[in-house]
Design a protein around this motif. Sequence first.
Motif, PDB file in Angstrom:
ATOM      1  N   GLY A 112       0.795  -1.222   0.000  1.00  0.00           N
ATOM      2  CA  GLY A 112       0.000   0.000   0.000  1.00  0.00           C
ATOM      3  C   GLY A 112       0.824   1.267   0.000  1.00  0.00           C
ATOM      4  O   GLY A 112       0.291   2.355   0.198  1.00  0.00           O
ATOM      5  N   VAL A 113       2.131   1.147  -0.213  1.00  0.00           N
ATOM      6  CA  VAL A 113       3.010   2.312  -0.300  1.00  0.00           C
ATOM      7  C   VAL A 113       3.082   2.748  -1.756  1.00  0.00           C
ATOM      8  O   VAL A 113       3.273   1.931  -2.653  1.00  0.00           O
ATOM      9  N   PHE A 114       2.925   4.045  -1.981  1.00  0.00           N
ATOM     10  CA  PHE A 114       3.009   4.597  -3.331  1.00  0.00           C
ATOM     11  C   PHE A 114       4.475   4.835  -3.648  1.00  0.00           C
ATOM     12  O   PHE A 114       5.130   5.654  -3.007  1.00  0.00           O
ATOM     13  N   CYS A 115       5.017   4.105  -4.606  1.00  0.00           N
ATOM     14  CA  CYS A 115       6.412   4.242  -5.030  1.00  0.00           C
ATOM     15  C   CYS A 115       6.458   5.238  -6.188  1.00  0.00           C
ATOM     16  O   CYS A 115       6.132   4.894  -7.322  1.00  0.00           O
ATOM     17  N   ALA A 116       6.855   6.460  -5.874  1.00  0.00           N
ATOM     18  CA  ALA A 116       6.828   7.544  -6.857  1.00  0.00           C
ATOM     19  C   ALA A 116       8.059   7.498  -7.746  1.00  0.00           C
ATOM     20  O   ALA A 116       9.174   7.288  -7.280  1.00  0.00           O
ATOM     21  N   SER A 117       7.837   7.700  -9.025  1.00  0.00           N
ATOM     22  CA  SER A 117       8.939   7.829  -9.979  1.00  0.00           C
ATOM     23  C   SER A 117       9.178   9.295 -10.324  1.00  0.00           C
ATOM     24  O   SER A 117      10.214   9.650 -10.870  1.00  0.00           O
ATOM     25  N   GLU A 118       8.199  10.140  -9.992  1.00  0.00           N
ATOM     26  CA  GLU A 118       8.298  11.570 -10.276  1.00  0.00           C
ATOM     27  C   GLU A 118       7.470  12.328  -9.247  1.00  0.00           C
ATOM     28  O   GLU A 118       6.372  11.894  -8.884  1.00  0.00           O
ATOM     29  N   VAL A 119       7.983  13.438  -8.755  1.00  0.00           N
ATOM     30  CA  VAL A 119       7.266  14.286  -7.809  1.00  0.00           C
ATOM     31  C   VAL A 119       7.246  15.698  -8.365  1.00  0.00           C
ATOM     32  O   VAL A 119       8.289  16.255  -8.710  1.00  0.00           O
ATOM     33  N   LEU A 120       6.061  16.271  -8.456  1.00  0.00           N
ATOM     34  CA  LEU A 120       5.894  17.634  -8.966  1.00  0.00           C
ATOM     35  C   LEU A 120       5.324  18.491  -7.846  1.00  0.00           C
ATOM     36  O   LEU A 120       4.304  18.140  -7.253  1.00  0.00           O
ATOM     37  N   ALA A 121       5.976  19.595  -7.537  1.00  0.00           N
ATOM     38  CA  ALA A 121       5.496  20.521  -6.512  1.00  0.00           C
ATOM     39  C   ALA A 121       4.803  21.684  -7.187  1.00  0.00           C
ATOM     40  O   ALA A 121       5.115  22.030  -8.325  1.00  0.00           O
ATOM     41  N   LYS A 122       3.889  22.296  -6.470  1.00  0.00           N
ATOM     42  CA  LYS A 122       3.202  23.457  -7.035  1.00  0.00           C
ATOM     43  C   LYS A 122       4.187  24.587  -7.262  1.00  0.00           C
ATOM     44  O   LYS A 122       5.208  24.671  -6.582  1.00  0.00           O
ATOM     45  N   HIS A 123       3.887  25.486  -8.196  1.00  0.00           N
ATOM     46  CA  HIS A 123       4.863  26.512  -8.536  1.00  0.00           C
ATOM     47  C   HIS A 123       4.624  27.862  -7.885  1.00  0.00           C
ATOM     48  O   HIS A 123       5.460  28.733  -7.962  1.00  0.00           O
ATOM     49  N   ASP A 124       3.510  28.094  -7.250  1.00  0.00           N
ATOM     50  CA  ASP A 124       3.320  29.281  -6.425  1.00  0.00           C
ATOM     51  C   ASP A 124       2.245  29.000  -5.393  1.00  0.00           C
ATOM     52  O   ASP A 124       1.614  27.957  -5.400  1.00  0.00           O
ATOM     53  N   GLU A 125       2.011  29.947  -4.500  1.00  0.00           N
ATOM     54  CA  GLU A 125       1.103  29.672  -3.390  1.00  0.00           C
ATOM     55  C   GLU A 125      -0.361  29.573  -3.808  1.00  0.00           C
ATOM     56  O   GLU A 125      -1.179  29.092  -3.045  1.00  0.00           O
ATOM     57  N   ASN A 126      -0.699  30.009  -5.008  1.00  0.00           N
ATOM     58  CA  ASN A 126      -2.089  29.974  -5.452  1.00  0.00           C
ATOM     59  C   ASN A 126      -2.406  28.791  -6.356  1.00  0.00           C
ATOM     60  O   ASN A 126      -3.562  28.538  -6.634  1.00  0.00           O
ATOM     61  N   TYR A 127      -1.392  28.085  -6.828  1.00  0.00           N
ATOM     62  CA  TYR A 127      -1.634  27.040  -7.819  1.00  0.00           C
ATOM     63  C   TYR A 127      -1.757  25.669  -7.173  1.00  0.00           C
ATOM     64  O   TYR A 127      -0.994  25.312  -6.291  1.00  0.00           O
ATOM     65  N   MET A 128      -2.745  24.929  -7.644  1.00  0.00           N
ATOM     66  CA  MET A 128      -2.854  23.517  -7.320  1.00  0.00           C
ATOM     67  C   MET A 128      -3.527  22.883  -8.528  1.00  0.00           C
ATOM     68  O   MET A 128      -4.454  23.463  -9.089  1.00  0.00           O
ATOM     69  N   PRO A 129      -3.071  21.706  -8.967  1.00  0.00           N
ATOM     70  CA  PRO A 129      -3.716  21.077 -10.110  1.00  0.00           C
ATOM     71  C   PRO A 129      -5.222  20.956  -9.872  1.00  0.00           C
ATOM     72  O   PRO A 129      -5.643  20.687  -8.743  1.00  0.00           O
TER      73      PRO A 129
END
Length: 158
Positions: A112-129
Amino acid sequence: MDAKTKKLALIGAAVVAVGAGVTLALQAFNDNLVFFFSPTQVAAQEAPMGRTFRLGGVVEPGSVKRLEDGVTVTFGITDTAKIVPVQYTGILPDLFAEGQGVVAQGKLDEKGVFCASEVLAKHDENYMPPEAAKALEDAHNAGVAQKRAEAAANANRS
């Protein structure tokens, strides 16, 4: 073979070739299709096991741990309702931080552990996908509704 038979054979071969090409293109498209899931959906086992997908939410405060090898990091991604443990080996984006929005791409393992191959962080305080923002809003609304129902049930008991 007469001309009519040759023509039909050529048309048949063209149809088979086009059909094979379309089938291969659709299969390649399906193999590269990556869906988005929230931590609540992952906890409800709606996410595919052994297939790549995206997991989005907020990095759980206090959950970031760096392993001794120096490049492996474990952390939790939450939508305020559920938390999914994540393991990532690599260099995290500069904007990665606890309490910040993040989208990780990878696969669930058998534990049940998510093995990430890529991590993307938000680019400013107002943005979220948009998908992550909707998942957070849905989880928040479900939590508020549950608290209201519990408060009503407690009031009826009094």
